[in-house]
Design a protein around this motif. Structure first.
Motif, PDB file in Angstrom:
ATOM      1  N   GLN A  94     -16.843  11.136 -30.090  1.00  0.00           N
ATOM      2  CA  GLN A  94     -17.632  10.143 -30.826  1.00  0.00           C
ATOM      3  C   GLN A  94     -17.241  10.120 -32.300  1.00  0.00           C
ATOM      4  N   ASN A 146     -18.073   4.458 -18.533  1.00  0.00           N
ATOM      5  CA  ASN A 146     -19.523   4.254 -18.657  1.00  0.00           C
ATOM      6  C   ASN A 146     -20.283   4.994 -17.552  1.00  0.00           C
ATOM      7  N   THR A 205     -11.995   4.417 -28.753  1.00  0.00           N
ATOM      8  CA  THR A 205     -12.526   3.429 -27.830  1.00  0.00           C
ATOM      9  C   THR A 205     -11.637   3.394 -26.590  1.00  0.00           C
ATOM     10  N   GLU A 255     -21.325   1.567 -13.802  1.00  0.00           N
ATOM     11  CA  GLU A 255     -20.036   2.247 -13.887  1.00  0.00           C
ATOM     12  C   GLU A 255     -18.891   1.254 -13.737  1.00  0.00           C
ATOM     13  N   ARG A 302     -25.180  12.326 -24.187  1.00  0.00           N
ATOM     14  CA  ARG A 302     -24.006  13.191 -24.073  1.00  0.00           C
ATOM     15  C   ARG A 302     -24.023  14.352 -25.068  1.00  0.00           C
ATOM     16  N   GLU A 325     -27.164   8.412 -31.235  1.00  0.00           N
ATOM     17  CA  GLU A 325     -27.083   8.244 -29.785  1.00  0.00           C
ATOM     18  C   GLU A 325     -28.468   7.991 -29.187  1.00  0.00           C
ATOM     19  N   TRP A 368     -28.441   9.936 -19.610  1.00  0.00           N
ATOM     20  CA  TRP A 368     -27.346   9.297 -20.333  1.00  0.00           C
ATOM     21  C   TRP A 368     -26.854  10.035 -21.573  1.00  0.00           C
ATOM     22  N   ALA A 406     -17.932  15.806 -26.220  1.00  0.00           N
ATOM     23  CA  ALA A 406     -18.409  14.424 -26.346  1.00  0.00           C
ATOM     24  C   ALA A 406     -18.634  14.062 -27.811  1.00  0.00           C
ATOM     25  N   ARG A 444     -16.934   8.584 -20.688  1.00  0.00           N
ATOM     26  CA  ARG A 444     -17.364   7.570 -21.649  1.00  0.00           C
ATOM     27  C   ARG A 444     -16.636   6.254 -21.380  1.00  0.00           C
ATOM     28  N   GLU A 446     -14.465  14.189 -20.573  1.00  0.00           N
ATOM     29  CA  GLU A 446     -15.544  13.545 -21.325  1.00  0.00           C
ATOM     30  C   GLU A 446     -15.116  12.173 -21.842  1.00  0.00           C
ATOM     31  N   ALA A 447     -13.843  12.030 -22.219  1.00  0.00           N
ATOM     32  CA  ALA A 447     -13.354  10.717 -22.637  1.00  0.00           C
ATOM     33  C   ALA A 447     -13.390   9.740 -21.466  1.00  0.00           C
TER      34      ALA A 447
END
Length: 374
Positions: free
Chosen positions: A183, A213, A188, A247, A52, A19, A50, A179, A210, A206-207
Protein backbone atom coordinates in the motif's frame (compact mmCIF):
# COMPACT_ATOMS: atom_id res chain seq x y z
CA UNK A 1 -23.24 2.72 16.79
CA UNK A 2 -20.70 0.52 18.57
CA UNK A 3 -17.17 1.51 19.58
CA UNK A 4 -14.44 -0.62 18.02
CA UNK A 5 -10.66 -0.61 18.15
CA UNK A 6 -8.25 -2.08 15.59
CA UNK A 7 -4.81 -3.07 16.84
CA UNK A 8 -2.13 -2.45 14.23
CA UNK A 9 1.64 -2.55 13.91
CA UNK A 10 3.47 0.46 15.26
CA UNK A 11 3.93 3.11 12.58
CA UNK A 12 1.01 1.93 10.43
CA UNK A 13 -1.77 3.73 12.33
CA UNK A 14 -2.51 6.36 9.67
CA UNK A 15 -2.39 3.83 6.85
CA UNK A 16 -4.77 1.52 8.72
CA UNK A 17 -7.11 4.42 9.44
CA UNK A 18 -7.35 5.12 5.71
CA UNK A 19 -8.15 1.49 5.03
CA UNK A 20 -10.85 1.34 7.72
CA UNK A 21 -12.47 4.53 6.42
CA UNK A 22 -12.54 3.03 2.92
CA UNK A 23 -14.47 0.06 4.36
CA UNK A 24 -17.06 2.31 5.99
CA UNK A 25 -15.70 3.01 9.48
CA UNK A 26 -16.94 6.24 11.06
CA UNK A 27 -15.44 8.68 13.58
CA UNK A 28 -11.98 7.22 12.98
CA UNK A 29 -9.14 8.27 15.29
CA UNK A 30 -5.59 7.02 15.66
CA UNK A 31 -3.59 6.28 18.77
CA UNK A 32 -0.37 4.40 19.48
CA UNK A 33 -0.53 1.02 17.68
CA UNK A 34 -4.26 1.29 17.11
CA UNK A 35 -7.24 2.91 15.43
CA UNK A 36 -10.55 3.66 17.12
CA UNK A 37 -13.74 3.82 15.08
CA UNK A 38 -17.50 3.34 15.19
CA UNK A 39 -19.91 1.24 13.17
CA UNK A 40 -22.59 -1.43 13.19
CA UNK A 41 -22.39 -5.23 13.21
CA UNK A 42 -22.17 -5.41 9.43
CA UNK A 43 -19.10 -3.17 9.51
CA UNK A 44 -17.49 -5.37 12.17
CA UNK A 45 -17.89 -8.45 9.99
CA UNK A 46 -16.81 -6.61 6.83
CA UNK A 47 -13.61 -5.27 8.36
CA UNK A 48 -12.62 -8.69 9.68
CA UNK A 49 -13.23 -10.06 6.20
CA UNK A 50 -11.60 -7.33 4.11
CA UNK A 51 -9.04 -5.37 6.15
CA UNK A 52 -5.45 -6.21 5.23
CA UNK A 53 -3.53 -4.20 7.86
CA UNK A 54 -4.99 -4.72 11.39
CA UNK A 55 -4.11 -7.55 13.78
CA UNK A 56 -7.35 -7.64 15.78
CA UNK A 57 -10.70 -5.88 15.84
CA UNK A 58 -11.93 -5.32 19.40
CA UNK A 59 -15.50 -4.45 20.38
CA UNK A 60 -15.55 -2.21 23.43
CA UNK A 61 -17.89 -3.20 26.27
CA UNK A 62 -17.13 -0.64 28.95
CA UNK A 63 -14.52 1.42 30.75
CA UNK A 64 -14.20 1.91 34.48
CA UNK A 65 -11.90 3.32 37.15
CA UNK A 66 -9.22 0.81 37.99
CA UNK A 67 -6.57 1.92 40.47
CA UNK A 68 -5.73 -1.55 41.85
CA UNK A 69 -6.56 -5.26 41.69
CA UNK A 70 -9.69 -4.95 43.86
CA UNK A 71 -11.11 -2.22 41.62
CA UNK A 72 -10.31 -4.35 38.58
CA UNK A 73 -12.15 -7.34 40.07
CA UNK A 74 -15.19 -5.22 40.99
CA UNK A 75 -15.30 -3.56 37.58
CA UNK A 76 -15.24 -6.90 35.75
CA UNK A 77 -17.93 -8.33 38.02
CA UNK A 78 -20.17 -5.34 37.28
CA UNK A 79 -20.56 -6.72 33.73
CA UNK A 80 -23.27 -9.34 33.16
CA UNK A 81 -21.11 -12.00 31.53
CA UNK A 82 -24.08 -14.31 30.89
CA UNK A 83 -24.80 -12.07 27.85
CA UNK A 84 -21.53 -13.18 26.30
CA UNK A 85 -20.48 -16.50 27.82
CA UNK A 86 -22.03 -19.75 29.07
CA UNK A 87 -20.20 -22.30 31.24
CA UNK A 88 -20.08 -24.68 28.26
CA UNK A 89 -17.99 -22.17 26.31
CA UNK A 90 -14.25 -21.65 26.76
CA UNK A 91 -12.59 -18.40 27.80
CA UNK A 92 -9.30 -16.58 27.41
CA UNK A 93 -8.22 -13.20 28.77
CA UNK A 94 -5.51 -10.98 27.31
CA UNK A 95 -4.26 -7.94 29.22
CA UNK A 96 -2.23 -5.01 27.95
CA UNK A 97 -1.06 -1.82 29.61
CA UNK A 98 -0.37 -1.16 33.27
CA UNK A 99 -0.43 1.31 36.13
CA UNK A 100 1.61 1.48 39.38
CA UNK A 101 -0.62 -1.07 41.18
CA UNK A 102 -1.30 -3.31 38.18
CA UNK A 103 2.08 -3.60 36.51
CA UNK A 104 2.06 -7.25 35.45
CA UNK A 105 -0.23 -8.23 32.59
CA UNK A 106 -0.38 -11.90 33.59
CA UNK A 107 -1.61 -10.98 37.07
CA UNK A 108 -4.18 -8.55 35.63
CA UNK A 109 -5.48 -11.19 33.22
CA UNK A 110 -5.76 -13.68 36.10
CA UNK A 111 -7.82 -11.20 38.13
CA UNK A 112 -10.19 -10.72 35.20
CA UNK A 113 -10.54 -14.46 34.66
CA UNK A 114 -11.27 -15.00 38.36
CA UNK A 115 -13.92 -12.26 38.38
CA UNK A 116 -15.69 -13.81 35.36
CA UNK A 117 -15.67 -17.42 36.55
CA UNK A 118 -16.64 -16.43 40.11
CA UNK A 119 -19.71 -14.71 38.67
CA UNK A 120 -20.49 -17.81 36.62
CA UNK A 121 -20.31 -20.04 39.70
CA UNK A 122 -22.74 -17.75 41.52
CA UNK A 123 -25.13 -17.68 38.54
CA UNK A 124 -24.89 -21.19 37.09
CA UNK A 125 -23.06 -23.25 39.70
CA UNK A 126 -20.36 -24.03 37.15
CA UNK A 127 -17.73 -22.14 35.16
CA UNK A 128 -16.04 -21.93 31.79
CA UNK A 129 -12.73 -23.65 31.11
CA UNK A 130 -9.76 -21.64 29.92
CA UNK A 131 -8.51 -22.23 26.38
CA UNK A 132 -5.63 -19.95 25.45
CA UNK A 133 -5.37 -21.22 21.87
CA UNK A 134 -8.92 -21.26 20.46
CA UNK A 135 -11.34 -19.85 23.04
CA UNK A 136 -15.03 -19.34 22.32
CA UNK A 137 -14.75 -15.91 23.94
CA UNK A 138 -11.56 -13.84 24.03
CA UNK A 139 -11.69 -10.93 26.49
CA UNK A 140 -9.23 -8.08 26.14
CA UNK A 141 -8.50 -5.54 28.86
CA UNK A 142 -6.30 -2.50 28.47
CA UNK A 143 -5.13 -0.56 31.53
CA UNK A 144 -4.00 3.02 31.03
CA UNK A 145 -3.52 5.21 34.04
CA UNK A 146 -6.49 4.76 36.36
CA UNK A 147 -8.84 3.47 33.61
CA UNK A 148 -9.53 -0.02 32.36
CA UNK A 149 -11.14 -0.68 28.97
CA UNK A 150 -12.85 -4.04 28.51
CA UNK A 151 -13.38 -5.41 25.00
CA UNK A 152 -14.21 -8.62 23.18
CA UNK A 153 -11.82 -9.81 20.48
CA UNK A 154 -13.99 -10.26 17.39
CA UNK A 155 -11.13 -11.64 15.30
CA UNK A 156 -10.08 -14.56 17.46
CA UNK A 157 -6.53 -15.23 16.26
CA UNK A 158 -4.50 -12.40 14.78
CA UNK A 159 -5.70 -11.33 11.34
CA UNK A 160 -2.15 -11.53 10.00
CA UNK A 161 -2.69 -15.29 10.00
CA UNK A 162 -4.70 -15.29 6.81
CA UNK A 163 -4.95 -19.07 6.71
CA UNK A 164 -3.14 -19.60 3.41
CA UNK A 165 0.40 -19.80 4.75
CA UNK A 166 1.18 -22.98 6.69
CA UNK A 167 4.63 -22.97 5.10
CA UNK A 168 7.05 -20.17 5.98
CA UNK A 169 10.72 -19.60 5.38
CA UNK A 170 13.28 -18.02 7.67
CA UNK A 171 12.34 -14.57 9.05
CA UNK A 172 9.05 -14.29 7.13
CA UNK A 173 7.16 -11.01 6.84
CA UNK A 174 3.78 -10.94 8.52
CA UNK A 175 1.03 -10.77 5.92
CA UNK A 176 -0.25 -7.52 7.44
CA UNK A 177 3.16 -5.86 7.07
CA UNK A 178 3.53 -7.14 3.50
CA UNK A 179 0.12 -5.66 2.64
CA UNK A 180 1.12 -2.35 4.25
CA UNK A 181 4.37 -2.17 2.26
CA UNK A 182 2.45 -2.74 -0.96
CA UNK A 183 0.00 0.00 0.00
CA UNK A 184 2.86 2.39 0.79
CA UNK A 185 4.39 1.70 -2.61
CA UNK A 186 1.26 2.96 -4.42
CA UNK A 187 1.48 -0.13 -6.63
CA UNK A 188 -1.58 -0.72 -8.78
CA UNK A 189 -2.48 -4.05 -10.45
CA UNK A 190 -1.86 -2.68 -13.94
CA UNK A 191 1.88 -2.59 -13.11
CA UNK A 192 4.18 -5.63 -12.98
CA UNK A 193 5.26 -6.61 -9.46
CA UNK A 194 8.43 -8.56 -8.65
CA UNK A 195 10.03 -9.75 -5.42
CA UNK A 196 13.49 -11.11 -6.28
CA UNK A 197 14.03 -12.41 -2.72
CA UNK A 198 10.57 -13.83 -2.26
CA UNK A 199 11.18 -16.51 0.38
CA UNK A 200 7.86 -18.18 1.16
CA UNK A 201 6.08 -15.76 -1.16
CA UNK A 202 4.27 -13.36 1.15
CA UNK A 203 4.81 -10.16 -0.88
CA UNK A 204 3.76 -11.58 -4.29
CA UNK A 205 0.79 -13.37 -2.71
CA UNK A 206 -0.44 -10.25 -0.93
CA UNK A 207 -0.03 -8.27 -4.15
CA UNK A 208 -2.03 -10.88 -6.06
CA UNK A 209 -4.80 -10.91 -3.45
CA UNK A 210 -5.08 -7.14 -3.75
CA UNK A 211 -4.84 -7.27 -7.54
CA UNK A 212 -7.64 -9.82 -7.79
CA UNK A 213 -9.76 -8.05 -5.14
CA UNK A 214 -9.79 -11.16 -2.94
CA UNK A 215 -10.84 -10.60 0.69
CA UNK A 216 -8.02 -11.97 2.90
CA UNK A 217 -10.48 -13.19 5.54
CA UNK A 218 -11.97 -15.77 3.15
CA UNK A 219 -9.10 -18.17 3.93
CA UNK A 220 -9.55 -18.20 7.71
CA UNK A 221 -11.24 -21.12 9.46
CA UNK A 222 -12.86 -19.05 12.18
CA UNK A 223 -13.41 -15.61 13.63
CA UNK A 224 -14.12 -14.82 17.25
CA UNK A 225 -17.50 -13.21 16.51
CA UNK A 226 -18.82 -16.51 15.10
CA UNK A 227 -19.05 -17.78 18.71
CA UNK A 228 -20.82 -14.74 20.12
CA UNK A 229 -24.42 -15.13 21.26
CA UNK A 230 -25.64 -12.48 18.80
CA UNK A 231 -23.81 -13.92 15.78
CA UNK A 232 -25.85 -13.21 12.62
CA UNK A 233 -25.06 -16.18 10.37
CA UNK A 234 -27.23 -14.91 7.51
CA UNK A 235 -25.45 -11.55 7.45
CA UNK A 236 -22.05 -13.25 7.57
CA UNK A 237 -22.95 -15.65 4.74
CA UNK A 238 -24.20 -12.72 2.67
CA UNK A 239 -20.98 -10.73 3.16
CA UNK A 240 -18.83 -13.72 2.23
CA UNK A 241 -20.92 -14.38 -0.86
CA UNK A 242 -20.66 -10.75 -1.93
CA UNK A 243 -16.89 -10.88 -1.44
CA UNK A 244 -16.59 -13.96 -3.62
CA UNK A 245 -18.69 -12.32 -6.35
CA UNK A 246 -16.36 -9.30 -6.37
CA UNK A 247 -13.24 -11.37 -7.10
CA UNK A 248 -11.54 -10.90 -10.46
CA UNK A 249 -10.59 -13.94 -12.52
CA UNK A 250 -7.22 -12.82 -13.89
CA UNK A 251 -4.48 -10.36 -13.03
CA UNK A 252 -3.97 -7.58 -15.57
CA UNK A 253 -0.18 -7.85 -15.37
CA UNK A 254 2.76 -9.93 -14.18
CA UNK A 255 3.24 -10.75 -10.49
CA UNK A 256 6.21 -12.91 -9.63
CA UNK A 257 8.89 -13.88 -7.18
CA UNK A 258 12.27 -15.52 -7.36
CA UNK A 259 14.70 -17.03 -4.88
CA UNK A 260 17.90 -19.03 -5.04
CA UNK A 261 16.61 -21.69 -2.62
CA UNK A 262 14.44 -24.39 -4.29
CA UNK A 263 13.02 -25.56 -0.95
CA UNK A 264 11.75 -22.12 0.02
CA UNK A 265 10.27 -21.73 -3.47
CA UNK A 266 8.35 -24.96 -2.89
CA UNK A 267 6.92 -23.29 0.21
CA UNK A 268 5.95 -20.23 -1.81
CA UNK A 269 4.21 -22.36 -4.42
CA UNK A 270 2.39 -24.29 -1.71
CA UNK A 271 1.19 -21.05 -0.11
CA UNK A 272 0.01 -19.71 -3.47
CA UNK A 273 -1.82 -22.96 -4.12
CA UNK A 274 -3.55 -22.69 -0.73
CA UNK A 275 -5.28 -19.49 -1.83
CA UNK A 276 -5.93 -20.46 -5.42
CA UNK A 277 -3.14 -18.37 -6.95
CA UNK A 278 -0.97 -21.10 -8.48
CA UNK A 279 -1.81 -19.98 -12.00
CA UNK A 280 -1.54 -16.26 -11.21
CA UNK A 281 1.95 -15.89 -9.70
CA UNK A 282 5.20 -16.84 -11.46
CA UNK A 283 7.82 -18.26 -9.08
CA UNK A 284 11.31 -18.95 -10.41
CA UNK A 285 14.53 -20.29 -8.94
CA UNK A 286 17.16 -17.70 -9.78
CA UNK A 287 20.31 -16.15 -8.36
CA UNK A 288 19.93 -12.45 -7.74
CA UNK A 289 22.88 -11.73 -10.03
CA UNK A 290 21.05 -13.45 -12.90
CA UNK A 291 17.91 -11.38 -12.50
CA UNK A 292 16.27 -9.80 -15.54
CA UNK A 293 13.39 -7.31 -15.58
CA UNK A 294 10.21 -9.00 -16.83
CA UNK A 295 8.92 -5.72 -18.34
CA UNK A 296 10.02 -2.18 -19.19
CA UNK A 297 8.53 -0.75 -16.00
CA UNK A 298 7.00 -1.95 -12.76
CA UNK A 299 7.48 -2.22 -9.01
CA UNK A 300 10.26 -4.29 -7.45
CA UNK A 301 10.00 -4.91 -3.72
CA UNK A 302 12.18 -7.03 -1.48
CA UNK A 303 13.05 -7.74 2.14
CA UNK A 304 16.75 -8.70 2.11
CA UNK A 305 18.44 -10.05 5.24
CA UNK A 306 19.73 -7.28 7.48
CA UNK A 307 21.52 -9.15 10.19
CA UNK A 308 19.24 -8.77 13.19
CA UNK A 309 17.19 -11.90 12.56
CA UNK A 310 19.19 -14.09 10.24
CA UNK A 311 22.57 -13.46 11.83
CA UNK A 312 25.40 -11.22 10.75
CA UNK A 313 26.87 -12.11 7.40
CA UNK A 314 30.15 -10.74 6.14
CA UNK A 315 28.81 -10.88 2.60
CA UNK A 316 25.73 -8.73 3.30
CA UNK A 317 27.48 -5.46 2.41
CA UNK A 318 28.56 -6.93 -0.92
CA UNK A 319 25.04 -8.19 -1.55
CA UNK A 320 23.51 -4.78 -0.88
CA UNK A 321 26.00 -3.26 -3.34
CA UNK A 322 24.95 -5.91 -5.87
CA UNK A 323 21.31 -4.89 -5.39
CA UNK A 324 22.11 -1.28 -6.21
CA UNK A 325 24.12 -2.29 -9.28
CA UNK A 326 21.30 -4.54 -10.52
CA UNK A 327 18.70 -1.83 -10.02
CA UNK A 328 20.78 0.63 -12.09
CA UNK A 329 21.76 -1.77 -14.83
CA UNK A 330 18.69 -3.92 -15.40
CA UNK A 331 15.67 -2.13 -13.93
CA UNK A 332 15.62 1.26 -15.62
CA UNK A 333 12.03 2.50 -15.69
CA UNK A 334 11.16 0.58 -12.53
CA UNK A 335 10.57 1.72 -8.95
CA UNK A 336 12.41 -0.38 -6.37
CA UNK A 337 11.53 -0.70 -2.69
CA UNK A 338 13.89 -2.23 -0.13
CA UNK A 339 12.87 -2.98 3.45
CA UNK A 340 15.83 -2.94 5.80
CA UNK A 341 16.48 -2.72 9.50
CA UNK A 342 20.14 -1.90 8.97
CA UNK A 343 20.79 1.63 7.73
CA UNK A 344 24.54 1.03 7.47
CA UNK A 345 23.93 -1.82 5.05
CA UNK A 346 21.43 0.32 3.15
CA UNK A 347 24.22 2.80 2.39
CA UNK A 348 25.97 0.01 0.46
CA UNK A 349 23.16 0.08 -2.13
CA UNK A 350 24.87 3.21 -3.42
CA UNK A 351 21.68 4.95 -4.55
CA UNK A 352 19.84 7.89 -3.07
CA UNK A 353 16.29 6.94 -2.01
CA UNK A 354 13.55 9.32 -3.10
CA UNK A 355 11.47 8.44 -0.02
CA UNK A 356 11.90 6.71 3.32
CA UNK A 357 9.05 5.18 5.30
CA UNK A 358 9.50 4.14 8.93
CA UNK A 359 7.86 0.78 9.65
CA UNK A 360 8.35 -1.94 12.25
CA UNK A 361 9.07 -5.56 11.40
CA UNK A 362 8.07 -7.01 14.76
CA UNK A 363 10.11 -5.00 17.25
CA UNK A 364 12.76 -3.99 14.69
CA UNK A 365 12.59 -0.41 13.47
CA UNK A 366 13.00 -0.54 9.70
CA UNK A 367 13.01 1.73 6.68
CA UNK A 368 11.19 1.08 3.45
CA UNK A 369 13.46 2.80 0.94
CA UNK A 370 12.11 3.91 -2.44
CA UNK A 371 14.42 4.12 -5.46
CA UNK A 372 13.20 5.51 -8.76
CA UNK A 373 15.26 4.08 -11.61
CA UNK A 374 15.30 6.50 -14.56
Amino acid sequence: MTQYFATVARGLEDLAAQELESLGAQHVSTTFAGVGFEGDRSLLYRINLWARLPFRILMQLTTFSCANDKALYRGIQSIDWSQYLTPEQTLAVRATGKNPQLNHTHFSALQVKNAIVDQQRQTFGERSSVDLENPDLAVNIHIQGSRCTVSLDSSGGSLHRRGYRPAVGAAPLKETLAAALIQLSDWTPDLPFLDPLCGSGTLPIEAALRGLNIAPGLFRDRFGFEFWHDFDVELWDQLQQEAEEQELSDLPNFIGGSDRDPEVLDQARHNAYSCGLSEQIVFQQREFADLEAPADSGVLMCNPPYGDRLGRDQDLAAFYKLMGDMFKQRFKGWTAFVLTGNLELAKCIGLRPSRRFVVYNGTIECRLLKYEMY
